[in-house]
Design a protein around this motif. Structure first.
Motif, PDB file in Angstrom:
ATOM      1  N   ASP A  85       0.820  -1.203   0.000  1.00 41.80           N
ATOM      2  CA  ASP A  85       0.000   0.000   0.000  1.00 41.80           C
ATOM      3  C   ASP A  85       0.859   1.260   0.000  1.00 41.80           C
ATOM      4  OD1 ASP A  85      -2.304  -1.495   0.046  1.00 41.80           O
ATOM      5  OD2 ASP A  85      -3.049  -0.717   1.953  1.00 41.80           O
ATOM      6  N   ASP A  86       0.345   2.298  -0.618  1.00 41.41           N
ATOM      7  CA  ASP A  86       0.810   3.702  -0.533  1.00 41.41           C
ATOM      8  C   ASP A  86       1.875   4.094  -1.556  1.00 41.41           C
ATOM      9  OD1 ASP A  86      -0.927   3.887   1.624  1.00 41.41           O
ATOM     10  OD2 ASP A  86       0.649   3.764   3.136  1.00 41.41           O
ATOM     11  N   HIS A 142      -5.410   3.506  -4.872  1.00 42.74           N
ATOM     12  CA  HIS A 142      -5.540   3.534  -3.406  1.00 42.74           C
ATOM     13  C   HIS A 142      -6.139   4.884  -3.001  1.00 42.74           C
ATOM     14  CE1 HIS A 142      -4.562   2.081   0.583  1.00 42.74           C
ATOM     15  NE2 HIS A 142      -3.616   2.971   0.820  1.00 42.74           N
ATOM     16  N   HIS A 146      -5.721   9.488  -0.563  1.00 38.35           N
ATOM     17  CA  HIS A 146      -5.628   8.663   0.643  1.00 38.35           C
ATOM     18  C   HIS A 146      -6.669   9.059   1.690  1.00 38.35           C
ATOM     19  CE1 HIS A 146      -3.443   6.256   3.810  1.00 38.35           C
ATOM     20  NE2 HIS A 146      -3.240   5.498   2.755  1.00 38.35           N
TER      21      HIS A 146
HETATM   22 ZN   LIG Z   1      -2.657   3.535   2.674  1.00 42.21          ZN
END
Ligand SMILES: [Zn+2]
Length: 247
Positions: A85-86, A142, A146
């Motif tokens: 993730d990210d 994603h 965020h």
């Molecule tokens: Zn995240």
């Protein structure tokens, strides 16, 4: 989660195994990593950046499993999939060389505003492109910024989803159909919006595995922490930490 709580968790996992209660390991298990060695903003418990040498040991274990892409695992309802993730830069510089060498496919969920921020811990635009061209790599969305999608009004929710997909598709010139929910935040309204935005798979952060016929907009994932040694990783893969879904 702390190392002490995780040790208690190991005991619970062991008790589940002894009681024969746990192991519904069937289904596709999706691991959720974040950074490998780099800084993670706001990670006060230091859970989400694995030391590179520890990650190398994880890859050594992953090699022994039938790791498949997220979309293949979800479609088949079996196998092991690896996600990040990210969009941390170390996913390209540290994790990717190890995973590609080991022939382990993986998915990286990228946040446009993190890329555009120019912060050194995140992938740049050209690095997202480089990563996407490696064998076995899938880039997923994603959210655009965020944001916690469950807290967005309908308009903001639709924009977060549509803009994240459009930004990535424009950059990569390829369809982007998978995503993970920022902060793992999903409810029925958010899941329906993800489907309406054209995603076919959306992963959450709830422990468990995805079985055939399961909800493709709430694909469970198994959270991996900075202090997870090879033994705990093996237990997590075996489903012995799935009690975390009910904590
Ligand atoms: Zn995240």
């Amino acid at each position: 989660m702390t190392p002490l709580k995780a040790a208690i968790g190991d005991a619970i996992a062991a008790a589940y195994a002894v009681a024969g209660l746990r192991v519904r390991a069937a289904g596709c298990r999706v691991l959720m990593y974040h950074a490998i060695g780099g800084a993670v903003a706001g990670d006060t418990q230091q859970l989400y950046s694995l030391a590179p040498d520890l990650f190398a040991r994880h890859v050594g274990m992953l090699k022994r499993h039938a790791v498949v892409s997220l979309s293949e695992g979800v479609a088949r309802g079996e196998g092991l999939a690896v996600t990040f993730d990210d969009g941390y830069r170390d996913n390209l510089t540290v994790a990717a060389p190890l995973l590609v060498e080991a022939d382990v496919p993986f998915t990286v969920f990228v946040v446009p505003t993190f890329v555009e921020s120019g912060e050194p811990q995140y992938l740049s635009r050209s690095e997202v492109v480089s990563l996407s061209r490696l064998p076995g790599v899938t880039i997923g969305a994603h959210g655009y910024s965020h944001a916690r999608l469950t807290a967005c009004d309908d308009g903001a929710l639709a924009r977060e989803l549509a803009d994240s997909r459009a930004w990535l598709e424009d950059l990569l010139s390829t369809p982007v159909t998978t995503m993970s929910y920022p902060h793992g935040a999903v409810d029925d309204r958010v899941a329906a919006a993800a489907a309406a935005a054209g995603f076919t798979i959306a992963a959450c952060s709830r422990f468990g595995s995805h079985r055939t016929g399961g909800d493709c907009y709430r694909v469970p994932r198994t959270d991996i922490w900075s202090f997870d040694g090879a033994r705990r990783l093996q237990r997590k893969i075996a489903g012995r930490w799935d009690w975390m879904a009910w904590r």
